[in-house]
Design a protein around this motif. Structure first.
Motif, short mmCIF file in Angstrom:
data_model
loop_
_atom_site.label_atom_id
_atom_site.label_comp_id
_atom_site.label_asym_id
_atom_site.label_seq_id
_atom_site.Cartn_x
_atom_site.Cartn_y
_atom_site.Cartn_z
N ASN A 153 27.11 37.32 76.89
CA ASN A 153 28.09 38.32 76.46
C ASN A 153 29.20 38.51 77.48
O ASN A 153 30.31 38.93 77.13
CB ASN A 153 27.41 39.65 76.15
CG ASN A 153 26.63 39.61 74.86
OD1 ASN A 153 27.01 38.91 73.92
ND2 ASN A 153 25.54 40.34 74.80
N ALA A 154 28.93 38.17 78.74
CA ALA A 154 29.94 38.28 79.80
C ALA A 154 30.76 36.99 79.93
O ALA A 154 31.55 36.84 80.85
CB ALA A 154 29.28 38.62 81.13
N GLY A 155 30.53 36.04 79.00
CA GLY A 155 31.31 34.81 79.03
C GLY A 155 30.57 33.60 79.56
O GLY A 155 31.16 32.53 79.69
N GLY A 156 29.29 33.75 79.90
CA GLY A 156 28.51 32.62 80.37
C GLY A 156 28.36 31.58 79.28
O GLY A 156 28.65 31.83 78.11
N ALA A 187 22.97 39.07 78.37
CA ALA A 187 24.03 39.74 79.12
C ALA A 187 25.00 38.73 79.72
O ALA A 187 26.22 38.91 79.67
CB ALA A 187 23.43 40.63 80.22
N ALA A 188 24.46 37.63 80.27
CA ALA A 188 25.32 36.59 80.84
C ALA A 188 26.18 35.94 79.76
O ALA A 188 27.37 35.68 79.96
CB ALA A 188 24.47 35.54 81.55
N ASP A 213 18.56 39.27 80.20
CA ASP A 213 19.50 38.85 81.25
C ASP A 213 20.39 37.70 80.76
O ASP A 213 21.59 37.68 81.04
CB ASP A 213 18.75 38.41 82.50
CG ASP A 213 18.08 39.58 83.23
OD1 ASP A 213 18.52 40.74 83.03
OD2 ASP A 213 17.14 39.32 83.99
N GLU A 214 19.81 36.76 80.02
CA GLU A 214 20.59 35.65 79.49
C GLU A 214 21.59 36.12 78.44
O GLU A 214 22.74 35.66 78.41
CB GLU A 214 19.66 34.58 78.90
CG GLU A 214 18.86 33.87 79.98
CD GLU A 214 17.69 33.08 79.44
OE1 GLU A 214 17.33 32.07 80.06
OE2 GLU A 214 17.12 33.47 78.39
#
Length: 82
Positions: free
Chosen positions: A57-60, A54-55, A51-52
């Motif tokens: 990779n989404a710009g988090g 993914a976050a 989950d981290e």
């Protein structure tokens, strides 16, 4: 993120003296004592979960928390060898 054991680890940090574990847990942290030039340094290694990742990779962003009223000199980077 989960702390991980790294092949370079040569020590373990525990909770500071007087730390109230009931207020905020503080578990043992495997560390590597080393130097940056002439300055002593301590490294710890962390691995993000799915989950981290993914976050991220989404710009988090990676967020660093330091307990206390100020922040000592710190660095964040990526170790691609672990």
């Amino acid at each position: 993120m989960q702390k991980i054991q790294h092949t370079s680890n040569n020590g373990v940090l525990g909770a500071p003296v007087g730390w109230n574990l009931a207020d905020l847990p503080c578990n043992a942290l495997p560390i590597t004592r080393t130097h940056v030039g002439d300055l002593p340094a301590v490294l710890s290694y962390w691995r993000p979960d799915a989950d981290e990742l993914a976050a991220l990779n989404a710009g988090g962003a990676v967020r660093l928390w330091v307990v206390g009223a100020t922040m000592p000199p710190v660095m964040l980077d990526v170790d691609g060898t672990s």
